[in-house]
Design a protein around this motif. Structure first.
Motif, PDB file in Angstrom:
ATOM      1  N   VAL A  76      29.006  45.677  38.403  1.00  7.03           N
ATOM      2  CA  VAL A  76      29.840  44.958  37.440  1.00  7.03           C
ATOM      3  C   VAL A  76      31.017  45.836  37.046  1.00  7.03           C
ATOM      4  CG1 VAL A  76      29.929  43.884  35.155  1.00  7.03           C
ATOM      5  CG2 VAL A  76      27.868  43.652  36.564  1.00  7.03           C
ATOM      6  N   VAL A  77      32.235  45.363  37.311  1.00  7.00           N
ATOM      7  CA  VAL A  77      33.430  46.159  37.021  1.00  7.00           C
ATOM      8  C   VAL A  77      34.297  45.545  35.921  1.00  7.00           C
ATOM      9  CG1 VAL A  77      33.547  47.261  39.283  1.00  7.00           C
ATOM     10  CG2 VAL A  77      34.665  45.039  38.935  1.00  7.00           C
ATOM     11  N   VAL A  78      34.075  44.270  35.617  1.00  6.65           N
ATOM     12  CA  VAL A  78      34.855  43.600  34.571  1.00  6.65           C
ATOM     13  C   VAL A  78      33.955  42.665  33.785  1.00  6.65           C
ATOM     14  CG1 VAL A  78      36.722  41.961  34.067  1.00  6.65           C
ATOM     15  CG2 VAL A  78      37.036  43.689  35.843  1.00  6.65           C
ATOM     16  N   ILE A  79      34.041  42.759  32.458  1.00  2.00           N
ATOM     17  CA  ILE A  79      33.481  41.755  31.554  1.00  2.00           C
ATOM     18  C   ILE A  79      34.535  41.557  30.478  1.00  2.00           C
ATOM     19  CG2 ILE A  79      31.629  41.107  29.963  1.00  2.00           C
ATOM     20  CD1 ILE A  79      29.786  43.025  31.415  1.00  2.00           C
ATOM     21  N   GLU A  80      35.247  40.441  30.526  1.00  2.00           N
ATOM     22  CA  GLU A  80      36.336  40.257  29.574  1.00  2.00           C
ATOM     23  C   GLU A  80      36.658  38.786  29.383  1.00  2.00           C
ATOM     24  OE1 GLU A  80      39.625  42.355  31.225  1.00  2.00           O
ATOM     25  OE2 GLU A  80      40.176  40.750  32.624  1.00  2.00           O
ATOM     26  N   ARG A  81      37.251  38.495  28.246  1.00  2.00           N
ATOM     27  CA  ARG A  81      37.724  37.152  27.946  1.00  2.00           C
ATOM     28  C   ARG A  81      39.091  36.964  28.607  1.00  2.00           C
ATOM     29  NH1 ARG A  81      36.870  34.230  22.208  1.00  2.00           N
ATOM     30  NH2 ARG A  81      38.227  32.398  22.468  1.00  2.00           N
ATOM     31  N   THR A  82      39.248  35.835  29.296  1.00  2.00           N
ATOM     32  CA  THR A  82      40.497  35.593  30.012  1.00  2.00           C
ATOM     33  C   THR A  82      40.781  34.096  30.046  1.00  2.00           C
ATOM     34  OG1 THR A  82      41.682  36.076  32.068  1.00  2.00           O
ATOM     35  CG2 THR A  82      39.378  35.393  32.275  1.00  2.00           C
ATOM     36  N   GLN A  94      34.988  36.282  31.897  1.00  2.00           N
ATOM     37  CA  GLN A  94      35.007  36.685  33.305  1.00  2.00           C
ATOM     38  C   GLN A  94      34.063  37.861  33.537  1.00  2.00           C
ATOM     39  OE1 GLN A  94      38.912  37.556  34.912  1.00  2.00           O
ATOM     40  NE2 GLN A  94      38.059  38.922  36.465  1.00  2.00           N
ATOM     41  N   VAL A  95      33.201  37.707  34.522  1.00  2.00           N
ATOM     42  CA  VAL A  95      32.337  38.794  34.991  1.00  2.00           C
ATOM     43  C   VAL A  95      32.675  39.035  36.452  1.00  2.00           C
ATOM     44  CG1 VAL A  95      29.971  39.565  35.424  1.00  2.00           C
ATOM     45  CG2 VAL A  95      30.480  38.203  33.371  1.00  2.00           C
ATOM     46  N   LEU A 152      31.570  26.062  36.043  1.00  2.00           N
ATOM     47  CA  LEU A 152      31.982  27.463  36.139  1.00  2.00           C
ATOM     48  C   LEU A 152      32.645  27.702  37.479  1.00  2.00           C
ATOM     49  CD1 LEU A 152      29.839  29.137  38.107  1.00  2.00           C
ATOM     50  CD2 LEU A 152      28.398  29.037  36.084  1.00  2.00           C
ATOM     51  N   MET A 153      33.505  28.707  37.510  1.00  2.00           N
ATOM     52  CA  MET A 153      34.212  29.039  38.740  1.00  2.00           C
ATOM     53  C   MET A 153      33.681  30.337  39.331  1.00  2.00           C
ATOM     54  SD  MET A 153      38.295  29.752  39.453  1.00  2.00           S
ATOM     55  CE  MET A 153      38.766  28.024  39.492  1.00  2.00           C
ATOM     56  N   VAL A 154      33.579  30.356  40.664  1.00  2.00           N
ATOM     57  CA  VAL A 154      33.238  31.568  41.399  1.00  2.00           C
ATOM     58  C   VAL A 154      34.385  31.832  42.361  1.00  2.00           C
ATOM     59  CG1 VAL A 154      31.503  32.762  42.779  1.00  2.00           C
ATOM     60  CG2 VAL A 154      30.827  30.858  41.306  1.00  2.00           C
ATOM     61  N   ARG A 155      34.898  33.043  42.347  1.00  2.00           N
ATOM     62  CA  ARG A 155      36.063  33.364  43.174  1.00  2.00           C
ATOM     63  C   ARG A 155      35.743  34.528  44.108  1.00  2.00           C
ATOM     64  NH1 ARG A 155      41.021  33.629  39.603  1.00  2.00           N
ATOM     65  NH2 ARG A 155      41.156  31.400  40.062  1.00  2.00           N
ATOM     66  N   GLN A 156      35.838  34.294  45.416  1.00  2.00           N
ATOM     67  CA  GLN A 156      35.731  35.359  46.411  1.00  2.00           C
ATOM     68  C   GLN A 156      37.105  36.010  46.552  1.00  2.00           C
ATOM     69  OE1 GLN A 156      34.490  32.548  49.556  1.00  2.00           O
ATOM     70  NE2 GLN A 156      32.877  34.030  50.028  1.00  2.00           N
ATOM     71  N   ILE A 157      37.158  37.336  46.541  1.00  2.00           N
ATOM     72  CA  ILE A 157      38.428  38.047  46.626  1.00  2.00           C
ATOM     73  C   ILE A 157      38.350  39.107  47.717  1.00  2.00           C
ATOM     74  CG2 ILE A 157      40.106  39.465  45.376  1.00  2.00           C
ATOM     75  CD1 ILE A 157      38.922  38.279  42.783  1.00  2.00           C
ATOM     76  N   ALA A 158      39.295  39.055  48.654  1.00  2.00           N
ATOM     77  CA  ALA A 158      39.371  40.072  49.696  1.00  2.00           C
ATOM     78  C   ALA A 158      39.917  41.360  49.114  1.00  2.00           C
ATOM     79  CB  ALA A 158      40.259  39.600  50.838  1.00  2.00           C
ATOM     80  N   SER A 188      34.744  44.082  48.926  1.00  2.00           N
ATOM     81  CA  SER A 188      35.407  42.956  48.294  1.00  2.00           C
ATOM     82  C   SER A 188      34.960  42.816  46.843  1.00  2.00           C
ATOM     83  CB  SER A 188      35.087  41.676  49.073  1.00  2.00           C
ATOM     84  OG  SER A 188      33.706  41.633  49.378  1.00  2.00           O
ATOM     85  N   ARG A 189      35.250  41.646  46.250  1.00  2.00           N
ATOM     86  CA  ARG A 189      34.926  41.409  44.855  1.00  2.00           C
ATOM     87  C   ARG A 189      34.667  39.922  44.643  1.00  2.00           C
ATOM     88  NH1 ARG A 189      39.342  42.821  40.116  1.00  2.00           N
ATOM     89  NH2 ARG A 189      38.949  41.002  38.821  1.00  2.00           N
ATOM     90  N   VAL A 190      33.777  39.614  43.708  1.00  2.00           N
ATOM     91  CA  VAL A 190      33.508  38.234  43.338  1.00  2.00           C
ATOM     92  C   VAL A 190      33.628  38.116  41.821  1.00  2.00           C
ATOM     93  CG1 VAL A 190      31.875  36.320  43.423  1.00  2.00           C
ATOM     94  CG2 VAL A 190      31.926  37.968  45.289  1.00  2.00           C
ATOM     95  N   ASP A 191      34.424  37.139  41.362  1.00  2.00           N
ATOM     96  CA  ASP A 191      34.587  36.871  39.933  1.00  2.00           C
ATOM     97  C   ASP A 191      33.825  35.605  39.568  1.00  2.00           C
ATOM     98  OD1 ASP A 191      36.347  38.992  39.877  1.00  2.00           O
ATOM     99  OD2 ASP A 191      38.148  37.749  39.754  1.00  2.00           O
ATOM    100  N   VAL A 192      33.195  35.622  38.395  1.00  2.00           N
ATOM    101  CA  VAL A 192      32.558  34.422  37.849  1.00  2.00           C
ATOM    102  C   VAL A 192      33.204  34.134  36.497  1.00  2.00           C
ATOM    103  CG1 VAL A 192      30.396  33.327  37.155  1.00  2.00           C
ATOM    104  CG2 VAL A 192      30.384  35.025  38.999  1.00  2.00           C
ATOM    105  N   PHE A 193      33.662  32.897  36.302  1.00  2.00           N
ATOM    106  CA  PHE A 193      34.290  32.495  35.055  1.00  2.00           C
ATOM    107  C   PHE A 193      33.324  31.590  34.291  1.00  2.00           C
ATOM    108  CE2 PHE A 193      37.654  33.666  37.925  1.00  2.00           C
ATOM    109  CZ  PHE A 193      38.546  34.363  37.128  1.00  2.00           C
ATOM    110  N   LEU A 194      32.748  32.151  33.229  1.00  2.00           N
ATOM    111  CA  LEU A 194      31.687  31.508  32.459  1.00  2.00           C
ATOM    112  C   LEU A 194      32.247  30.816  31.215  1.00  2.00           C
ATOM    113  CD1 LEU A 194      29.399  34.641  32.501  1.00  2.00           C
ATOM    114  CD2 LEU A 194      28.869  32.536  33.740  1.00  2.00           C
ATOM    115  N   PRO A 195      31.547  29.805  30.686  1.00  2.00           N
ATOM    116  CA  PRO A 195      31.937  29.257  29.381  1.00  2.00           C
ATOM    117  C   PRO A 195      31.865  30.343  28.311  1.00  2.00           C
ATOM    118  CG  PRO A 195      30.311  27.854  30.477  1.00  2.00           C
ATOM    119  CD  PRO A 195      30.385  29.105  31.272  1.00  2.00           C
TER     120      PRO A 195
END
Length: 221
Positions: A76-82, A94-95, A152-158, A188-195
């Motif tokens: 886990v590299v990011v936990i923040e409101r966005t 965002q996680v 919720l959104m899941v984002r794959q990032i190269a 790579s990285r994966v972002d999850v956008f939670l309520p």
């Protein structure tokens, strides 16, 4: 433990090429056994490193409608409101999980539901932890609607090395919690956008395992 389908062709041809290179060098340098042994050892180590990257372990599939599970192995590299302004158009928690080259690179659906939105974006190849990688790198965005209506959104990032994102879903498809929906090659990285009202269950620098580590609990699920 099995080998992921994305790696089978690459691993086959790599084995043929490395075997050919070692055979050719043996013909040219037949008297220098020490050098040949070193080259063979390097070839074996290199092949095993690539082989482990494409490993696809079997996991116990979760079934908990309250929990959101990690979509990937990593840290886990990011936990923040966005603000998620591509589709959800609202504030989110965002996680983000960074996947190093030694992690399993299978991406799994964090919840059971229906894919309401999916889009592939070509883009840059900034390092995966760069703040702008989430919006400027090559990526996919998938929105899954939970049975209770929460999205919720899941984002794959190269990343700088990961230049091949694979996905196996489209809009309207059902997805099952813990089941594979994509794969990213070589870091790579994966972002999850939670309520915002979701209870985050992970902390910065925590290690995760895709489909095994719960990252959040949904309110009223």
């Amino acid at each position: 433990m099995t080998i992921h389908k994305e790696g089978k062709s690459l691993l086959f041809w790599m084995l043929i090429i490395l075997a050919g290179v070692n055979f050719g060098l043996h013909q040219l340098l037949g008297e220098n056994e020490t050098l040949l042994n070193v080259i063979m050892l390097i070839s074996i180590v290199f092949y095993l490193l690539v082989l482990q990257f494409f490993r696809n372990p079997t996991i116990p599939i979760p079934d908990d409608q309250q929990l959101v599970y990690a979509p990937a192995d990593g840290k886990v590299v990011v936990i923040e409101r966005t603000t998620e302004d591509e589709f959800l158009k609202d504030e989110r928690m965002q996680v983000s999980i960074f996947m190093s080259p030694i992690n399993v690179h299978v991406n799994r659906s964090p919840i059971t539901g229906i894919v309401r939105f999916f889009k592939y974006h070509p883009g840059k190849y900034l390092v995966a932890w760069h703040p702008k990688s989430s919006t400027e790198n090559e990526r996919t965005s998938m929105v899954v609607e939970h049975p209770n209506g929460v999205q919720l959104m899941v984002r794959q990032i190269a990343g700088a090395l990961a230049r091949r994102i694979k996905w196996y879903v489209k809009e309207g498809d059902p997805v099952v919690q813990g089941h594979e929906y994509g794969f990213i090659k070589f870091g790579s990285r994966v972002d999850v956008f939670l309520p915002l009202d979701a209870e985050v269950l992970v902390t910065p620098d925590q290690k995760t395992r895709g489909g095994i580590t719960p990252i959040a609990r949904l309110k009223g699920a």
